[in-house]
Design a protein around this motif. Sequence first.
Motif, PDB file in Angstrom:
ATOM      1  N   GLY A  54       0.782  -1.231   0.000  1.00 57.40           N
ATOM      2  CA  GLY A  54       0.000   0.000   0.000  1.00 57.40           C
ATOM      3  C   GLY A  54       0.813   1.280   0.000  1.00 57.40           C
ATOM      4  O   GLY A  54       0.264   2.351   0.290  1.00 57.40           O
ATOM      5  N   PHE A  55       2.090   1.199  -0.378  1.00 58.26           N
ATOM      6  CA  PHE A  55       2.938   2.385  -0.389  1.00 58.26           C
ATOM      7  C   PHE A  55       3.364   2.732  -1.808  1.00 58.26           C
ATOM      8  O   PHE A  55       3.768   1.866  -2.581  1.00 58.26           O
ATOM      9  N   LYS A  56       3.289   4.015  -2.139  1.00 58.25           N
ATOM     10  CA  LYS A  56       3.776   4.477  -3.428  1.00 58.25           C
ATOM     11  C   LYS A  56       5.296   4.517  -3.394  1.00 58.25           C
ATOM     12  O   LYS A  56       5.886   4.904  -2.389  1.00 58.25           O
ATOM     13  N   PHE A  57       5.928   4.112  -4.496  1.00 61.06           N
ATOM     14  CA  PHE A  57       7.381   4.208  -4.561  1.00 61.06           C
ATOM     15  C   PHE A  57       7.784   4.947  -5.832  1.00 61.06           C
ATOM     16  O   PHE A  57       7.104   4.895  -6.852  1.00 61.06           O
ATOM     17  N   TYR A  58       8.892   5.649  -5.730  1.00 57.87           N
ATOM     18  CA  TYR A  58       9.489   6.355  -6.857  1.00 57.87           C
ATOM     19  C   TYR A  58      10.793   5.644  -7.194  1.00 57.87           C
ATOM     20  O   TYR A  58      11.671   5.511  -6.338  1.00 57.87           O
ATOM     21  N   SER A  59      10.899   5.190  -8.431  1.00 55.80           N
ATOM     22  CA  SER A  59      12.060   4.401  -8.837  1.00 55.80           C
ATOM     23  C   SER A  59      13.125   5.296  -9.457  1.00 55.80           C
ATOM     24  O   SER A  59      12.839   6.103 -10.353  1.00 55.80           O
ATOM     25  N   LEU A  60      14.354   5.169  -8.975  1.00 50.12           N
ATOM     26  CA  LEU A  60      15.477   5.877  -9.555  1.00 50.12           C
ATOM     27  C   LEU A  60      15.934   5.146 -10.813  1.00 50.12           C
ATOM     28  O   LEU A  60      15.363   4.131 -11.189  1.00 50.12           O
ATOM     29  N   SER A  61      16.970   5.645 -11.464  1.00 53.02           N
ATOM     30  CA  SER A  61      17.408   5.050 -12.727  1.00 53.02           C
ATOM     31  C   SER A  61      17.986   3.661 -12.514  1.00 53.02           C
ATOM     32  O   SER A  61      18.330   3.264 -11.390  1.00 53.02           O
ATOM     33  N   THR A  62      18.089   2.906 -13.587  1.00 53.39           N
ATOM     34  CA  THR A  62      18.749   1.611 -13.520  1.00 53.39           C
ATOM     35  C   THR A  62      20.237   1.820 -13.305  1.00 53.39           C
ATOM     36  O   THR A  62      20.769   2.917 -13.448  1.00 53.39           O
ATOM     37  N   LEU A  63      20.938   0.752 -12.970  1.00 48.66           N
ATOM     38  CA  LEU A  63      22.325   0.863 -12.554  1.00 48.66           C
ATOM     39  C   LEU A  63      23.258   1.311 -13.669  1.00 48.66           C
ATOM     40  O   LEU A  63      23.087   0.946 -14.827  1.00 48.66           O
ATOM     41  N   ASN A  64      24.260   2.080 -13.271  1.00 46.66           N
ATOM     42  CA  ASN A  64      25.370   2.403 -14.158  1.00 46.66           C
ATOM     43  C   ASN A  64      26.403   1.293 -14.000  1.00 46.66           C
ATOM     44  O   ASN A  64      27.232   1.314 -13.092  1.00 46.66           O
ATOM     45  N   LEU A  65      26.325   0.287 -14.858  1.00 42.01           N
ATOM     46  CA  LEU A  65      27.136  -0.910 -14.668  1.00 42.01           C
ATOM     47  C   LEU A  65      28.624  -0.637 -14.749  1.00 42.01           C
ATOM     48  O   LEU A  65      29.424  -1.295 -14.080  1.00 42.01           O
ATOM     49  N   THR A  66      29.037   0.328 -15.564  1.00 44.35           N
ATOM     50  CA  THR A  66      30.460   0.633 -15.639  1.00 44.35           C
ATOM     51  C   THR A  66      30.943   1.232 -14.321  1.00 44.35           C
ATOM     52  O   THR A  66      32.048   0.938 -13.866  1.00 44.35           O
ATOM     53  N   TYR A  67      30.097   2.014 -13.701  1.00 41.29           N
ATOM     54  CA  TYR A  67      30.480   2.607 -12.407  1.00 41.29           C
ATOM     55  C   TYR A  67      30.621   1.514 -11.349  1.00 41.29           C
ATOM     56  O   TYR A  67      31.555   1.510 -10.556  1.00 41.29           O
ATOM     57  N   SER A  68      29.702   0.562 -11.347  1.00 44.01           N
ATOM     58  CA  SER A  68      29.713  -0.459 -10.308  1.00 44.01           C
ATOM     59  C   SER A  68      30.927  -1.366 -10.402  1.00 44.01           C
ATOM     60  O   SER A  68      31.236  -2.097  -9.468  1.00 44.01           O
ATOM     61  N   GLN A  69      31.644  -1.314 -11.529  1.00 48.08           N
ATOM     62  CA  GLN A  69      32.832  -2.142 -11.677  1.00 48.08           C
ATOM     63  C   GLN A  69      34.096  -1.433 -11.199  1.00 48.08           C
ATOM     64  O   GLN A  69      35.165  -2.019 -11.153  1.00 48.08           O
ATOM     65  N   GLN A  70      33.988  -0.166 -10.846  1.00 49.25           N
ATOM     66  CA  GLN A  70      35.164   0.579 -10.417  1.00 49.25           C
ATOM     67  C   GLN A  70      35.635   0.117  -9.046  1.00 49.25           C
ATOM     68  O   GLN A  70      34.964  -0.649  -8.356  1.00 49.25           O
ATOM     69  N   ASN A  71      36.796   0.615  -8.650  1.00 48.37           N
ATOM     70  CA  ASN A  71      37.406   0.225  -7.384  1.00 48.37           C
ATOM     71  C   ASN A  71      36.747   0.970  -6.228  1.00 48.37           C
ATOM     72  O   ASN A  71      37.267   1.961  -5.722  1.00 48.37           O
ATOM     73  N   LEU A  72      35.587   0.491  -5.817  1.00 46.72           N
ATOM     74  CA  LEU A  72      34.808   1.136  -4.765  1.00 46.72           C
ATOM     75  C   LEU A  72      34.732   0.235  -3.547  1.00 46.72           C
ATOM     76  O   LEU A  72      35.073  -0.942  -3.594  1.00 46.72           O
ATOM     77  N   SER A  73      34.261   0.802  -2.460  1.00 51.32           N
ATOM     78  CA  SER A  73      33.978  -0.025  -1.295  1.00 51.32           C
ATOM     79  C   SER A  73      32.857  -0.997  -1.625  1.00 51.32           C
ATOM     80  O   SER A  73      32.126  -0.831  -2.607  1.00 51.32           O
ATOM     81  N   VAL A  74      32.720  -2.025  -0.788  1.00 50.68           N
ATOM     82  CA  VAL A  74      31.657  -3.011  -1.002  1.00 50.68           C
ATOM     83  C   VAL A  74      30.297  -2.332  -1.035  1.00 50.68           C
ATOM     84  O   VAL A  74      29.466  -2.603  -1.906  1.00 50.68           O
ATOM     85  N   TYR A  75      30.055  -1.409  -0.105  1.00 52.77           N
ATOM     86  CA  TYR A  75      28.756  -0.751  -0.033  1.00 52.77           C
ATOM     87  C   TYR A  75      28.564   0.213  -1.199  1.00 52.77           C
ATOM     88  O   TYR A  75      27.454   0.364  -1.715  1.00 52.77           O
ATOM     89  N   GLY A  76      29.641   0.857  -1.638  1.00 52.37           N
ATOM     90  CA  GLY A  76      29.554   1.734  -2.800  1.00 52.37           C
ATOM     91  C   GLY A  76      29.170   0.986  -4.049  1.00 52.37           C
ATOM     92  O   GLY A  76      28.385   1.469  -4.869  1.00 52.37           O
ATOM     93  N   GLN A  77      29.700  -0.220  -4.216  1.00 48.65           N
ATOM     94  CA  GLN A  77      29.338  -1.050  -5.361  1.00 48.65           C
ATOM     95  C   GLN A  77      27.869  -1.434  -5.311  1.00 48.65           C
ATOM     96  O   GLN A  77      27.186  -1.487  -6.341  1.00 48.65           O
TER      97      GLN A  77
END
Length: 361
Positions: A54-77
């Motif tokens: 029963g809750f409305k949700f607003y969806s953000l964009s789909t993932l930037n897959l190239t960004y998620s492959q960068q050298n980030l922290s686990v949570y950043g990925q």
Amino acid sequence: MHILFRVDASKKIGYGHAMRCLTLAEGLRDKGAVVEFITRPHLGNLNEYINSRGFKFYSLSTLNLTYSQQNLSVYGQLLGVSQDTDADETIKVIKKITQPDWLVIDNYALDDTWEKQLRPYVNKIMVIDDLANRNHECDLLLDQNLFEDLSVRYRKRVSEGCVQLLGPQYALLQPEYSQLHKNAKPRRQPLKNLLVFFGGIDQHDLTGLTLAALRNVNMSFDSVDVVVSRQSENYNKIKNQVDNSLNMQLHSDLPSLAHLMMKADFSVGAGGSTNWERLCLGLPSLVVTLAENQKPVSRSLHNMGLIQWIGDVESIQLDCIKSAVEKIVFIKKIYDWSEHCINVCSGDGVNNVIDKLLPTS
């Protein structure tokens, strides 16, 4: 009162963040608040489930897959985009709707870098955290975990004006836990009813490993309740294990584990938010940690005699689970252990948090 949640769920993130936010959201809605969600559509998200509640949700964009492959922290990925990008997209959503009285954030990848950008667009900010590993720009901070150094965990992490809600008296449990807590009885020998639950997805198949270990245990149980989502990649394998046993029953996608926990004499499961549900109902538990952030909490609870932490997902073996199960069924002080659990968490956390969020008049 308008309250907006920024939280994600996925097969990698898990469902715990979203589920506890939903529990708080329902309590707030019952008090007359308008509650909405902002989420990112990760693989295995709960967006439609949020909508079904029963809750409305607003969806953000789909993932930037190239960004998620960068050298980030686990949570950043796991966030999938930079904090700046996430903040920018969230601000665009807020500009299209009513400015919220509270923005509630439950995401390990977000910190004061993100929160400061949102400040001009919301009245107040609440952060739900478990890690105490980063700074926050917020008015209210909730950490429902129990640590021996609880009072100093967020020293210099938040401003002096931030109200801190610390400890399991603020654990975000569904209403039935508070109700059942009043009737929860300390467990006694013999321990004949077992609950196995390692989260809905259980991507490491600790459920299957535990069921295999139980086949080698030198004792029998009246019942073994096994819980795993049908979305789990291991669901069919676990179902076959259960179907081949006379005393096992499989449960999937339950709205709550409360009644199974009341039935159980002890459990084998994961660390995380389920700890507080088990403690609330006095259920002695053997715990395997699934992530690095679960280790400090589990170590603390183990040292306090509230759980038995038997290992981590990276190293746990079948024989370790087998040995731990065989030992727990002969523990003489099971009554004292269970009673200790009951006294730690009452299950009233949602109401205690709502008292801080909503005006009293």
